[in-house]
Design a protein around this motif. Structure first.
Motif, short mmCIF file in Angstrom:
data_model
loop_
_atom_site.label_atom_id
_atom_site.label_comp_id
_atom_site.label_asym_id
_atom_site.label_seq_id
_atom_site.Cartn_x
_atom_site.Cartn_y
_atom_site.Cartn_z
N TRP A 40 11.85 7.57 5.17
CA TRP A 40 11.18 8.44 6.13
C TRP A 40 11.91 9.89 5.84
CZ3 TRP A 40 15.20 4.87 6.65
CH2 TRP A 40 16.45 5.13 6.91
N GLY A 41 11.30 11.00 6.26
CA GLY A 41 11.48 12.34 6.19
C GLY A 41 10.18 12.93 5.56
N TYR A 42 10.31 13.99 4.76
CA TYR A 42 9.17 14.75 4.37
C TYR A 42 8.66 14.22 2.84
CZ TYR A 42 6.24 18.66 2.88
OH TYR A 42 5.18 19.36 2.49
N GLY A 43 7.35 13.51 2.82
CA GLY A 43 6.70 13.11 1.72
C GLY A 43 5.66 13.73 0.97
N ASP A 44 5.60 15.19 0.80
CA ASP A 44 4.70 15.99 0.04
C ASP A 44 4.29 15.40 -1.29
OD1 ASP A 44 7.20 17.13 -1.02
OD2 ASP A 44 6.21 18.71 -1.51
N LYS A 45 5.13 14.67 -2.11
CA LYS A 45 4.78 14.10 -3.41
C LYS A 45 4.65 12.67 -3.52
CE LYS A 45 4.53 17.97 -5.75
NZ LYS A 45 3.41 18.28 -6.81
N GLY A 46 4.54 12.01 -2.40
CA GLY A 46 4.66 10.74 -2.20
C GLY A 46 6.03 9.84 -2.25
N GLN A 47 6.95 10.81 -2.12
CA GLN A 47 8.44 10.13 -2.40
C GLN A 47 8.91 9.16 -1.36
OE1 GLN A 47 7.48 13.42 -1.65
NE2 GLN A 47 9.27 14.64 -1.05
N LEU A 48 8.15 8.86 -0.14
CA LEU A 48 8.23 8.04 0.84
C LEU A 48 7.57 6.58 0.45
CD1 LEU A 48 7.56 10.13 4.15
CD2 LEU A 48 9.89 9.76 2.90
N GLY A 49 6.85 6.51 -0.75
CA GLY A 49 6.26 5.41 -0.95
C GLY A 49 5.06 4.78 -0.18
N HIS A 50 4.57 5.53 0.75
CA HIS A 50 3.72 4.90 1.94
C HIS A 50 2.24 4.86 1.40
CE1 HIS A 50 7.10 6.38 5.01
NE2 HIS A 50 7.34 5.09 4.11
N ALA A 51 1.98 5.26 0.37
CA ALA A 51 0.69 5.03 -0.21
C ALA A 51 -0.03 6.47 0.11
CB ALA A 51 -0.23 4.08 -0.01
N TYR A 58 9.35 10.47 10.96
CA TYR A 58 10.45 10.78 11.72
C TYR A 58 11.41 9.40 12.03
CZ TYR A 58 8.03 15.13 12.27
OH TYR A 58 7.58 16.43 12.07
N ALA A 59 10.92 8.42 11.58
CA ALA A 59 11.70 6.97 11.59
C ALA A 59 11.39 6.16 10.51
CB ALA A 59 11.32 6.31 13.01
N PRO A 60 12.04 5.30 10.29
CA PRO A 60 11.97 4.37 9.12
C PRO A 60 10.55 3.70 9.18
CG PRO A 60 14.14 4.11 9.94
CD PRO A 60 13.55 4.93 10.97
N PHE A 61 9.92 3.90 7.79
CA PHE A 61 8.34 3.29 7.92
C PHE A 61 8.56 2.42 6.48
CE2 PHE A 61 3.93 3.57 6.95
CZ PHE A 61 3.25 3.43 8.11
N SER A 62 8.01 1.25 6.41
CA SER A 62 7.69 0.29 5.39
C SER A 62 7.47 0.76 4.21
CB SER A 62 6.98 -0.94 5.74
OG SER A 62 7.58 -1.68 6.82
N ILE A 63 7.97 0.75 3.23
CA ILE A 63 7.24 1.10 1.78
C ILE A 63 6.27 0.17 1.68
CG2 ILE A 63 7.90 1.13 -0.51
CD1 ILE A 63 10.83 1.61 0.09
#
Length: 170
Positions: A40-51, A58-63
């Motif tokens: 979770w957090g900011y994923g401007d370059k795909g660093q959250l792994g959410h495709a 703003y909360a945990p989200f599955s990779i």
């Protein structure tokens, strides 16, 4: 959740039991006791792994994917993880080779690292700004990514490394 700053401790939503957690420059990722991977957090370059890129969670989200995870290491705008099967994956910004997959391509999905020169698998990965290092199951040290000041540790400087290189000593 909201986008405001939190000035007091807050329980992470979801009631999950956590095995490990890592904090990057703009993202947090963690593995649950059951092997689930969440960012979770900011994923401007795909660093959250959410495709997807350019997303804020703003909360945990599955990779993305069905990999079971044991540990993560978050850097500036990329993240690496070690699966329950001891396979290493990275995702996010790959401008300087921080994903260790042999390319300079950014990805919003976990991609397996290129570990042809590595003996065994990584048991630990740690992240700096745009450089990463990992200790293998054979107790060897490898680094990859941005090497502007010689941080990859292979007696070179100025050349970024897009796959793990063994650290040398004097």
């Amino acid at each position: 959740g909201s986008g405001g700053d939190q000035t007091t401790m807050a329980l992470v939503l979801g009631g999950l039991k956590w095995r490990s957690v890592t904090v990057g420059a703009m993202q947090v990722c963690g593995a649950t006791m059951e092997g689930g991977g969440f960012c979770w957090g900011y994923g401007d370059k795909g660093q959250l792994g959410h495709a997807v890129n350019d997303v804020t969670r703003y909360a945990p989200f599955s990779i993305a994917g069905d990999t079971l995870w044991q540990d993560f290491s978050a850097g500036r705008k990329s993240t690496c993880g070690i699966s329950a099967a001891d396979t290493s994956f990275c995702w996010g910004d790959n401008t300087y080779g921080a994903l260790g997959d042999g390319t300079a391509d950014d990805t919003a999905l976990p991609v397996e690292m290129l570990v042809t020169s590595v003996t065994g698998n990584f048991r630990q990965i740690t992240s700096g700004d745009q450089t990463r290092c990992g200790v293998t199951n054979a107790d060897e040290l490898f680094c990859w990514g941005r090497n502007t000041e010689g941080s990859v540790g292979n007696n070179s400087s100025g050349t970024n490394h897009f796959e793990p290189k063994q650290v040398m000593t004097d």
